[in-house]
Design a protein around this motif. Structure first.
Motif, PDB file in Angstrom:
ATOM      1  N   GLU A 243     -86.183 -19.371 -70.821  1.00  0.00           N
ATOM      2  CA  GLU A 243     -87.117 -18.934 -71.739  1.00  0.00           C
ATOM      3  C   GLU A 243     -86.758 -18.213 -73.099  1.00  0.00           C
ATOM      4  O   GLU A 243     -86.109 -16.958 -72.657  1.00  0.00           O
ATOM      5  N   ARG A 244     -87.168 -18.439 -74.159  1.00  0.00           N
ATOM      6  CA  ARG A 244     -86.931 -17.621 -75.091  1.00  0.00           C
ATOM      7  C   ARG A 244     -87.584 -16.202 -74.877  1.00  0.00           C
ATOM      8  O   ARG A 244     -87.175 -15.099 -75.544  1.00  0.00           O
TER       9      ARG A 244
ATOM     10  N   SER B   1     -88.784 -26.223 -83.118  1.00  0.00           N
ATOM     11  CA  SER B   1     -89.753 -27.287 -82.830  1.00  0.00           C
ATOM     12  C   SER B   1     -89.259 -27.869 -81.337  1.00  0.00           C
ATOM     13  O   SER B   1     -89.947 -28.724 -80.877  1.00  0.00           O
ATOM     14  N   SER B   2     -88.191 -27.319 -80.766  1.00  0.00           N
ATOM     15  CA  SER B   2     -87.797 -27.762 -79.512  1.00  0.00           C
ATOM     16  C   SER B   2     -88.272 -26.744 -78.707  1.00  0.00           C
ATOM     17  O   SER B   2     -88.791 -25.549 -78.570  1.00  0.00           O
ATOM     18  N   GLY B   3     -88.058 -27.064 -77.401  1.00  0.00           N
ATOM     19  CA  GLY B   3     -88.439 -26.048 -76.159  1.00  0.00           C
ATOM     20  C   GLY B   3     -87.266 -25.125 -75.582  1.00  0.00           C
ATOM     21  O   GLY B   3     -87.383 -24.544 -74.544  1.00  0.00           O
TER      22      GLY B   3
ATOM     23  N   SER C 258     -81.681 -23.530 -70.910  1.00  0.00           N
ATOM     24  CA  SER C 258     -82.087 -24.600 -71.568  1.00  0.00           C
ATOM     25  C   SER C 258     -81.636 -24.704 -73.164  1.00  0.00           C
ATOM     26  O   SER C 258     -81.300 -23.657 -73.601  1.00  0.00           O
TER      27      SER C 258
ATOM     28  N   HIS D 112     -81.451 -26.636 -77.127  1.00  0.00           N
ATOM     29  CA  HIS D 112     -82.064 -27.598 -77.987  1.00  0.00           C
ATOM     30  C   HIS D 112     -81.716 -29.309 -77.743  1.00  0.00           C
ATOM     31  O   HIS D 112     -82.465 -29.929 -77.764  1.00  0.00           O
TER      32      HIS D 112
ATOM     33  N   SER E 221     -85.037 -32.988 -70.820  1.00  0.00           N
ATOM     34  CA  SER E 221     -86.611 -33.230 -70.734  1.00  0.00           C
ATOM     35  C   SER E 221     -87.241 -33.704 -71.920  1.00  0.00           C
ATOM     36  O   SER E 221     -86.378 -34.132 -72.859  1.00  0.00           O
TER      37      SER E 221
ATOM     38  N   ASP F 186     -88.566 -32.071 -74.716  1.00  0.00           N
ATOM     39  CA  ASP F 186     -88.068 -31.517 -76.097  1.00  0.00           C
ATOM     40  C   ASP F 186     -86.855 -30.556 -75.931  1.00  0.00           C
ATOM     41  O   ASP F 186     -86.754 -29.797 -76.660  1.00  0.00           O
ATOM     42  N   HIS F 187     -86.270 -30.597 -74.710  1.00  0.00           N
ATOM     43  CA  HIS F 187     -85.185 -29.896 -74.508  1.00  0.00           C
ATOM     44  C   HIS F 187     -84.222 -30.392 -73.431  1.00  0.00           C
ATOM     45  O   HIS F 187     -84.456 -31.387 -72.518  1.00  0.00           O
TER      46      HIS F 187
END
Length: 339
Positions: A181-182, A274-276, A300, A302, A328, A330-331
Protein backbone atom coordinates in the motif's frame (compact mmCIF):
# COMPACT_ATOMS: atom_id res chain seq x y z
CA UNK A 1 30.20 -20.51 -14.18
CA UNK A 2 26.79 -19.05 -14.97
CA UNK A 3 26.10 -18.60 -18.68
CA UNK A 4 23.97 -15.63 -19.71
CA UNK A 5 22.61 -14.50 -23.07
CA UNK A 6 22.43 -10.71 -23.16
CA UNK A 7 19.89 -10.78 -25.98
CA UNK A 8 17.27 -12.51 -23.83
CA UNK A 9 14.10 -10.65 -22.86
CA UNK A 10 14.64 -6.92 -22.57
CA UNK A 11 18.19 -7.35 -23.85
CA UNK A 12 19.72 -4.22 -22.34
CA UNK A 13 22.42 -3.25 -19.88
CA UNK A 14 20.43 -4.31 -16.80
CA UNK A 15 21.31 -7.95 -17.49
CA UNK A 16 24.99 -7.09 -17.13
CA UNK A 17 24.56 -4.82 -14.09
CA UNK A 18 22.44 -7.31 -12.14
CA UNK A 19 24.91 -10.08 -12.97
CA UNK A 20 27.86 -8.01 -11.77
CA UNK A 21 26.13 -7.16 -8.48
CA UNK A 22 25.09 -10.72 -7.69
CA UNK A 23 28.37 -12.20 -8.86
CA UNK A 24 30.22 -9.98 -6.37
CA UNK A 25 27.87 -10.90 -3.53
CA UNK A 26 27.64 -14.65 -4.18
CA UNK A 27 31.21 -15.15 -5.40
CA UNK A 28 29.84 -16.86 -8.52
CA UNK A 29 31.64 -16.26 -11.84
CA UNK A 30 29.63 -15.65 -14.98
CA UNK A 31 30.00 -15.35 -18.73
CA UNK A 32 27.66 -13.16 -20.75
CA UNK A 33 27.36 -13.06 -24.55
CA UNK A 34 25.36 -10.83 -26.89
CA UNK A 35 25.69 -7.88 -24.50
CA UNK A 36 22.99 -5.25 -25.15
CA UNK A 37 22.08 -7.07 -28.36
CA UNK A 38 18.65 -5.39 -28.53
CA UNK A 39 20.00 -1.85 -28.43
CA UNK A 40 20.68 0.47 -31.38
CA UNK A 41 24.38 0.41 -30.46
CA UNK A 42 24.99 -3.10 -29.07
CA UNK A 43 27.95 -4.11 -26.92
CA UNK A 44 29.59 -2.32 -24.02
CA UNK A 45 29.32 1.46 -24.02
CA UNK A 46 31.53 3.58 -21.82
CA UNK A 47 29.16 3.60 -18.80
CA UNK A 48 28.79 -0.20 -18.94
CA UNK A 49 32.56 -0.65 -19.16
CA UNK A 50 33.05 1.58 -16.11
CA UNK A 51 30.47 -0.50 -14.22
CA UNK A 52 32.48 -3.63 -15.06
CA UNK A 53 35.78 -2.00 -14.09
CA UNK A 54 34.29 -0.61 -10.87
CA UNK A 55 32.87 -3.98 -9.88
CA UNK A 56 36.19 -5.64 -10.63
CA UNK A 57 38.04 -3.15 -8.43
CA UNK A 58 35.59 -3.55 -5.54
CA UNK A 59 35.97 -7.33 -5.45
CA UNK A 60 39.38 -7.90 -7.10
CA UNK A 61 37.79 -9.78 -9.99
CA UNK A 62 39.48 -11.24 -13.03
CA UNK A 63 37.77 -9.95 -16.16
CA UNK A 64 38.25 -10.83 -19.81
CA UNK A 65 37.18 -8.88 -22.93
CA UNK A 66 36.26 -5.74 -20.96
CA UNK A 67 36.48 -3.04 -23.62
CA UNK A 68 34.16 -0.59 -25.36
CA UNK A 69 32.12 -2.38 -28.02
CA UNK A 70 32.71 -5.86 -26.61
CA UNK A 71 29.71 -8.17 -26.98
CA UNK A 72 30.90 -10.78 -24.46
CA UNK A 73 32.90 -10.97 -21.24
CA UNK A 74 33.79 -13.22 -18.30
CA UNK A 75 33.80 -12.04 -14.69
CA UNK A 76 35.43 -14.05 -11.87
CA UNK A 77 34.97 -12.29 -8.50
CA UNK A 78 36.96 -12.49 -5.31
CA UNK A 79 36.21 -10.94 -1.89
CA UNK A 80 34.36 -7.61 -1.67
CA UNK A 81 36.59 -4.95 -0.13
CA UNK A 82 35.45 -1.84 1.73
CA UNK A 83 37.14 1.38 0.68
CA UNK A 84 36.88 4.89 -0.69
CA UNK A 85 36.33 4.53 -4.42
CA UNK A 86 36.23 7.02 -7.27
CA UNK A 87 35.22 6.22 -10.84
CA UNK A 88 34.99 8.56 -13.81
CA UNK A 89 32.96 7.59 -16.85
CA UNK A 90 34.74 10.18 -18.98
CA UNK A 91 31.51 10.96 -20.86
CA UNK A 92 27.96 11.92 -19.92
CA UNK A 93 27.12 8.24 -19.39
CA UNK A 94 24.93 7.53 -16.38
CA UNK A 95 26.68 7.77 -13.01
CA UNK A 96 23.60 6.44 -11.24
CA UNK A 97 23.58 3.15 -13.16
CA UNK A 98 27.23 2.57 -12.24
CA UNK A 99 26.42 3.41 -8.63
CA UNK A 100 23.44 1.05 -8.53
CA UNK A 101 25.73 -1.78 -9.63
CA UNK A 102 27.96 -1.27 -6.59
CA UNK A 103 25.59 -0.24 -3.77
CA UNK A 104 24.08 -3.65 -2.90
CA UNK A 105 27.47 -5.35 -3.08
CA UNK A 106 29.15 -2.90 -0.71
CA UNK A 107 26.49 -3.67 1.90
CA UNK A 108 28.37 -6.98 2.23
CA UNK A 109 31.84 -5.41 2.60
CA UNK A 110 33.92 -5.70 5.78
CA UNK A 111 33.56 -2.02 6.64
CA UNK A 112 32.03 1.30 5.55
CA UNK A 113 32.71 2.57 2.02
CA UNK A 114 32.29 5.68 -0.11
CA UNK A 115 31.82 5.73 -3.87
CA UNK A 116 32.17 8.86 -6.00
CA UNK A 117 31.07 8.48 -9.63
CA UNK A 118 31.66 11.25 -12.18
CA UNK A 119 29.64 11.50 -15.39
CA UNK A 120 25.99 12.16 -16.20
CA UNK A 121 23.51 12.54 -13.34
CA UNK A 122 20.33 13.18 -15.35
CA UNK A 123 20.14 11.01 -18.45
CA UNK A 124 17.30 9.67 -20.60
CA UNK A 125 16.62 5.97 -19.88
CA UNK A 126 18.38 6.10 -16.49
CA UNK A 127 17.29 7.02 -12.94
CA UNK A 128 18.31 10.54 -11.86
CA UNK A 129 20.26 11.07 -8.66
CA UNK A 130 17.09 12.18 -6.84
CA UNK A 131 15.48 8.82 -7.61
CA UNK A 132 18.34 7.06 -5.82
CA UNK A 133 18.15 9.48 -2.90
CA UNK A 134 14.40 9.58 -2.33
CA UNK A 135 12.83 6.44 -3.83
CA UNK A 136 15.43 3.68 -4.01
CA UNK A 137 17.24 4.94 -0.91
CA UNK A 138 14.05 4.96 1.15
CA UNK A 139 13.24 1.39 0.11
CA UNK A 140 16.75 0.28 1.12
CA UNK A 141 16.36 2.07 4.45
CA UNK A 142 13.18 0.09 5.17
CA UNK A 143 15.19 -3.08 4.60
CA UNK A 144 17.79 -2.00 7.14
CA UNK A 145 20.48 -0.71 4.77
CA UNK A 146 22.24 2.53 5.66
CA UNK A 147 23.10 4.33 2.44
CA UNK A 148 23.53 8.09 2.04
CA UNK A 149 23.52 9.52 -1.48
CA UNK A 150 24.55 13.09 -2.31
CA UNK A 151 24.26 14.90 -5.62
CA UNK A 152 27.42 17.00 -5.59
CA UNK A 153 27.19 18.37 -9.12
CA UNK A 154 24.66 18.08 -11.93
CA UNK A 155 25.81 16.53 -15.20
CA UNK A 156 23.87 16.59 -18.47
CA UNK A 157 24.46 15.16 -21.94
CA UNK A 158 26.78 15.72 -23.74
CA UNK A 159 29.13 17.58 -21.35
CA UNK A 160 28.77 15.29 -18.32
CA UNK A 161 30.89 16.45 -15.40
CA UNK A 162 28.34 15.53 -12.75
CA UNK A 163 29.22 13.92 -9.42
CA UNK A 164 27.24 11.58 -7.18
CA UNK A 165 28.68 10.44 -3.85
CA UNK A 166 27.37 7.47 -1.89
CA UNK A 167 28.32 6.40 1.64
CA UNK A 168 27.50 2.78 2.48
CA UNK A 169 27.52 1.04 5.86
CA UNK A 170 27.86 -2.75 5.92
CA UNK A 171 24.62 -4.61 6.57
CA UNK A 172 24.76 -8.12 8.01
CA UNK A 173 21.24 -9.00 6.90
CA UNK A 174 18.58 -7.16 4.94
CA UNK A 175 15.05 -7.26 6.33
CA UNK A 176 12.15 -8.71 4.38
CA UNK A 177 9.47 -6.11 3.70
CA UNK A 178 6.10 -5.90 2.01
CA UNK A 179 5.35 -2.76 0.00
CA UNK A 180 1.72 -3.28 -0.91
CA UNK A 181 0.00 0.00 0.00
CA UNK A 182 1.16 3.55 -0.72
CA UNK A 183 -0.62 4.97 2.32
CA UNK A 184 -1.66 8.62 2.58
CA UNK A 185 0.01 11.21 0.40
CA UNK A 186 2.30 13.28 2.63
CA UNK A 187 4.02 15.53 0.09
CA UNK A 188 4.06 16.27 -3.63
CA UNK A 189 6.22 18.68 -5.59
CA UNK A 190 7.81 19.35 -8.98
CA UNK A 191 11.34 20.61 -9.65
CA UNK A 192 12.36 22.10 -12.97
CA UNK A 193 16.15 22.09 -13.29
CA UNK A 194 17.70 24.49 -15.82
CA UNK A 195 21.46 24.84 -16.20
CA UNK A 196 22.85 27.34 -18.69
CA UNK A 197 19.38 27.79 -20.20
CA UNK A 198 16.69 30.50 -19.93
CA UNK A 199 14.62 30.32 -16.77
CA UNK A 200 11.51 30.65 -18.90
CA UNK A 201 11.92 26.98 -19.84
CA UNK A 202 11.46 25.95 -16.23
CA UNK A 203 8.53 28.32 -15.78
CA UNK A 204 6.72 26.90 -18.81
CA UNK A 205 7.27 23.33 -17.61
CA UNK A 206 6.00 24.11 -14.12
CA UNK A 207 3.00 26.01 -15.45
CA UNK A 208 1.82 22.92 -17.30
CA UNK A 209 2.46 20.72 -14.25
CA UNK A 210 0.43 23.10 -12.09
CA UNK A 211 -2.45 23.21 -14.53
CA UNK A 212 -2.62 19.43 -15.04
CA UNK A 213 -2.09 18.35 -11.43
CA UNK A 214 -3.69 21.31 -9.67
CA UNK A 215 -0.49 22.31 -7.90
CA UNK A 216 0.57 25.84 -6.94
CA UNK A 217 3.08 27.82 -4.93
CA UNK A 218 5.53 25.81 -2.88
CA UNK A 219 4.86 22.65 -4.92
CA UNK A 220 6.48 24.18 -8.03
CA UNK A 221 10.22 24.83 -7.73
CA UNK A 222 12.85 26.17 -10.12
CA UNK A 223 16.41 24.90 -9.58
CA UNK A 224 19.34 26.63 -11.29
CA UNK A 225 22.47 24.71 -10.23
CA UNK A 226 25.90 26.31 -10.35
CA UNK A 227 29.17 24.78 -11.59
CA UNK A 228 27.61 22.79 -14.43
CA UNK A 229 29.87 22.03 -17.40
CA UNK A 230 27.17 22.28 -20.05
CA UNK A 231 23.52 23.24 -20.52
CA UNK A 232 20.76 20.90 -19.46
CA UNK A 233 17.18 20.56 -18.30
CA UNK A 234 15.31 18.02 -16.20
CA UNK A 235 11.81 18.01 -14.78
CA UNK A 236 11.23 15.87 -11.68
CA UNK A 237 7.99 15.11 -9.85
CA UNK A 238 8.21 13.59 -6.36
CA UNK A 239 5.32 11.92 -4.55
CA UNK A 240 5.89 11.13 -0.86
CA UNK A 241 3.50 8.61 0.67
CA UNK A 242 3.39 7.04 4.12
CA UNK A 243 4.66 3.77 2.71
CA UNK A 244 6.85 4.72 -0.25
CA UNK A 245 8.35 7.61 -2.24
CA UNK A 246 8.23 7.81 -6.03
CA UNK A 247 10.18 10.08 -8.39
CA UNK A 248 9.22 10.61 -12.03
CA UNK A 249 11.50 12.34 -14.52
CA UNK A 250 11.70 13.75 -18.03
CA UNK A 251 14.92 15.10 -19.57
CA UNK A 252 14.86 18.13 -21.85
CA UNK A 253 16.49 17.74 -25.25
CA UNK A 254 17.33 20.00 -28.17
CA UNK A 255 14.34 21.00 -30.31
CA UNK A 256 11.89 19.51 -27.78
CA UNK A 257 9.45 22.10 -26.39
CA UNK A 258 9.25 22.65 -22.64
CA UNK A 259 5.57 21.74 -22.76
CA UNK A 260 6.40 18.40 -24.37
CA UNK A 261 8.88 17.61 -21.59
CA UNK A 262 6.24 18.44 -18.98
CA UNK A 263 3.56 16.45 -20.84
CA UNK A 264 5.77 13.36 -20.78
CA UNK A 265 6.38 13.32 -17.03
CA UNK A 266 2.86 14.43 -16.07
CA UNK A 267 1.43 11.67 -18.25
CA UNK A 268 3.58 9.13 -16.39
CA UNK A 269 2.43 10.51 -13.02
CA UNK A 270 -1.25 10.44 -14.03
CA UNK A 271 -0.84 6.87 -15.24
CA UNK A 272 0.67 5.88 -11.89
CA UNK A 273 -2.00 7.68 -9.88
CA UNK A 274 -4.74 5.87 -11.80
CA UNK A 275 -3.32 2.48 -10.79
CA UNK A 276 -3.53 0.62 -7.50
CA UNK A 277 0.14 -0.33 -7.35
CA UNK A 278 2.40 1.03 -4.62
CA UNK A 279 5.50 1.14 -6.83
CA UNK A 280 5.99 2.62 -10.25
CA UNK A 281 7.51 0.62 -13.06
CA UNK A 282 11.12 1.65 -12.44
CA UNK A 283 11.23 1.40 -8.64
CA UNK A 284 9.58 -2.02 -8.82
CA UNK A 285 12.38 -3.18 -11.08
CA UNK A 286 15.08 -1.83 -8.77
CA UNK A 287 13.83 -3.14 -5.40
CA UNK A 288 13.57 -6.68 -6.72
CA UNK A 289 17.29 -7.37 -6.24
CA UNK A 290 17.64 -6.24 -2.59
CA UNK A 291 14.40 -8.07 -1.77
CA UNK A 292 15.86 -11.23 -3.26
CA UNK A 293 18.98 -10.72 -1.16
CA UNK A 294 16.75 -10.42 1.90
CA UNK A 295 15.37 -13.87 1.09
CA UNK A 296 11.85 -12.74 0.25
CA UNK A 297 9.32 -9.96 0.18
CA UNK A 298 6.32 -8.68 -1.69
CA UNK A 299 5.30 -5.49 -3.46
CA UNK A 300 2.49 -4.21 -5.63
CA UNK A 301 3.38 -2.45 -8.84
CA UNK A 302 1.73 -0.33 -11.49
CA UNK A 303 2.60 -2.74 -14.28
CA UNK A 304 5.02 -5.59 -15.03
CA UNK A 305 7.56 -4.48 -17.61
CA UNK A 306 9.70 -6.69 -19.82
CA UNK A 307 12.62 -5.08 -18.00
CA UNK A 308 11.33 -6.45 -14.67
CA UNK A 309 10.71 -9.92 -16.09
CA UNK A 310 14.23 -10.07 -17.50
CA UNK A 311 15.72 -8.84 -14.23
CA UNK A 312 13.80 -11.53 -12.31
CA UNK A 313 15.18 -14.23 -14.61
CA UNK A 314 18.77 -13.07 -14.06
CA UNK A 315 18.32 -12.84 -10.27
CA UNK A 316 17.00 -16.41 -10.17
CA UNK A 317 20.18 -17.69 -11.82
CA UNK A 318 22.32 -16.42 -8.92
CA UNK A 319 20.01 -16.78 -5.91
CA UNK A 320 17.68 -19.58 -4.69
CA UNK A 321 14.60 -17.39 -4.95
CA UNK A 322 11.36 -17.77 -6.88
CA UNK A 323 9.86 -14.54 -8.26
CA UNK A 324 6.18 -14.64 -9.21
CA UNK A 325 4.01 -11.96 -10.83
CA UNK A 326 0.24 -11.90 -10.40
CA UNK A 327 -1.99 -9.51 -12.33
CA UNK A 328 -4.97 -7.83 -10.65
CA UNK A 329 -7.52 -5.40 -12.10
CA UNK A 330 -5.49 -2.19 -11.74
CA UNK A 331 -2.08 -3.44 -10.57
CA UNK A 332 0.25 -6.41 -10.26
CA UNK A 333 1.83 -8.10 -7.24
CA UNK A 334 5.38 -9.45 -7.19
CA UNK A 335 6.19 -12.13 -4.59
CA UNK A 336 9.71 -13.33 -3.80
CA UNK A 337 10.09 -16.65 -2.01
CA UNK A 338 13.24 -18.50 -0.99
CA UNK A 339 13.73 -21.95 -2.52
Amino acid sequence: MIELDGSQGEGGGQILRTSLTLSMITGTPFRVTNIRANRAKPGLMRQHLVAVQAAAQVCGAEVSHAEVGSSALEFRPRRIKAGDYKFSIGTAGSSTLVLQTLLPALLYADGPSTVLVCGGTHNPMAPPAQFLQRAYGRALDMMGARVDIQLRRYGFYPAGGGEVLASIEPCAELRQVELIERGELCGAYAEAVVAGLPGAIAERELQLVGERLGWTGDQLKVIEPARVQGPGNALLITLEYEGITEVFTAIGEKRVRAESVAEAVVGEVEDYLSSGGALGEHLADQVMLPMALAGGGKFSMHRVSQHAITNAEVISKFLPVRIDFQQSIDHSVCSLLTG
